[in-house]
Design an enzyme around this catalytic site. Structure first.
Site, PDB file in Angstrom:
ATOM      1  N   SER A   1      -4.610 -17.321   7.104  1.00 30.25           N
ATOM      2  CA  SER A   1      -6.002 -16.970   6.870  1.00 30.25           C
ATOM      3  C   SER A   1      -6.775 -18.136   6.238  1.00 30.25           C
ATOM      4  O   SER A   1      -6.858 -19.214   6.818  1.00 30.25           O
ATOM      5  CB  SER A   1      -6.066 -15.710   6.004  1.00 30.25           C
ATOM      6  OG  SER A   1      -7.364 -15.175   5.984  1.00 30.25           O
TER       7      SER A   1
ATOM      8  N   ASP B   1      -6.701  -7.798  14.483  1.00 27.59           N
ATOM      9  CA  ASP B   1      -6.904  -8.371  13.144  1.00 27.59           C
ATOM     10  C   ASP B   1      -8.187  -7.769  12.597  1.00 27.59           C
ATOM     11  O   ASP B   1      -9.260  -7.959  13.168  1.00 27.59           O
ATOM     12  CB  ASP B   1      -7.012  -9.897  13.250  1.00 27.59           C
ATOM     13  CG  ASP B   1      -7.062 -10.591  11.891  1.00 27.59           C
ATOM     14  OD1 ASP B   1      -7.548  -9.975  10.919  1.00 27.59           O
ATOM     15  OD2 ASP B   1      -6.647 -11.756  11.808  1.00 27.59           O
TER      16      ASP B   1
ATOM     17  N   HIS C   1      -3.608  -8.577  10.301  1.00 29.50           N
ATOM     18  CA  HIS C   1      -3.979  -9.874   9.742  1.00 29.50           C
ATOM     19  C   HIS C   1      -2.840 -10.566   8.986  1.00 29.50           C
ATOM     20  O   HIS C   1      -2.562 -11.737   9.209  1.00 29.50           O
ATOM     21  CB  HIS C   1      -5.186  -9.712   8.809  1.00 29.50           C
ATOM     22  CG  HIS C   1      -5.651 -11.008   8.233  1.00 29.50           C
ATOM     23  ND1 HIS C   1      -6.159 -12.031   9.009  1.00 29.50           N
ATOM     24  CD2 HIS C   1      -5.686 -11.469   6.950  1.00 29.50           C
ATOM     25  CE1 HIS C   1      -6.493 -13.048   8.246  1.00 29.50           C
ATOM     26  NE2 HIS C   1      -6.196 -12.743   6.996  1.00 29.50           N
TER      27      HIS C   1
END
Length: 254
Positions: free
Chosen positions: A93, A194, A223
């Site tokens: 991320s 996600d 995610h």
């Protein structure tokens, strides 16, 4: 402030190949610990630092900025370079975004990059308005814990500090501006489902990078894929990527 149990940094002294792992926004090293341990078992030297303001409380994180987090990664990267012949960087991320920034800034000193659901485009309405919203509310509902696998949880904040989030657009702009500097081999793992980072980030990388980019789709994870059903594919895939692009053998290959 005390660190939450399980959010401690992780380090392993292995062979000549080093890997710097970067956890995500409002998360902690816990989300990447199994990945780090897998790489360590293969003989790699692994560094997984805890970013400032993370793994304690969202109130403490509210007093930090992206520059603070990146500076911590910079120190860990310098340490690995001093102990290893080659260094790879990887992240989840926001950690993926900062891994890309390290590759942009340090050039050939980064041997290769692996990112999981990287956040490089600010397409969430909250983040677009965060610079103004920070004067109105201190926090909003958190984004941690987007995991499909039953019984698995992420050690992250239930609230997102708006002041910290308001600093992200500056980082994204820098990474987007200099993305052409990423000439190292780049492996991207992308979850089709996600609920945190939209497809625009991977689409941006596809549009701007050439043959050095490989994207692998994850079909059974959300995610936080490093703690999800596709985690083994990430762990083994990243290890094979490192093995194929390193110029020195992994310790256990000797």
């Amino acid at each position: 402030m005390p660190v939450l149990p399980g959010a401690e940094p992780y380090h392993h002294d292995g062979g000549e190949i080093g890997v710097l792992l970067c956890h995500g926004f409002t998360g902690s090293p816990q989300s990447l610990r199994p990945w780090g341990e897998h790489l360590a078992q293969a003989g790699l030297t692994v560094s997984l630092p805890r970013l400032p303001g993370h793994g304690t409380s969202w109130q403490e994180m509210s007093r930090t900025r992206w520059e603070d987090w990146y500076a911590e990664l910079g120190k860990a990267f310098a340490d690995l370079r001093g102990r290893c012949s080659e260094v790879f960087v990887a992240g989840l991320s926001l950690g993926g975004c900062m891994a890309l920034r390290l590759a942009e800034v340090h050039g050939d000193a980064v041997r290769g990059v692996v990112v999981v659901n990287p956040s490089v485009v600010g397409d969430a309405p909250l983040l677009r308005f965060a610079p103004a919203l920070k004067y109105v509310v201190p926090s909003v509902p958190g984004v941690a814990g987007d995991i499909k696998k039953e019984g698995m949880t992420e050690l992250g904040y239930a609230r997102t500090p708006v002041r910290a989030a308001a600093t992200l657009p500056q980082l994204w702009k820098l990474v987007q501006r200099d993305i052409g500097e990423v000439t190292q081999p780049l492996l991207v793992f992308h979850s089709r489902d996600d609920h945190v980072v939209k497809p625009a980030s991977v689409a941006f990388l596809r549009a701007r990078l050439g043959d050095n980019l490989e994207v692998r789709e994850l079909t059974d994870s959300y995610h936080v894929a490093t703690l999800d059903n596709d985690a083994p594919a990430i762990f083994e895939g990243s290890l094979e990527f490192i093995r194929s692009h390193a110029s020195v053998p992994l310790t256990k290959d000797l």
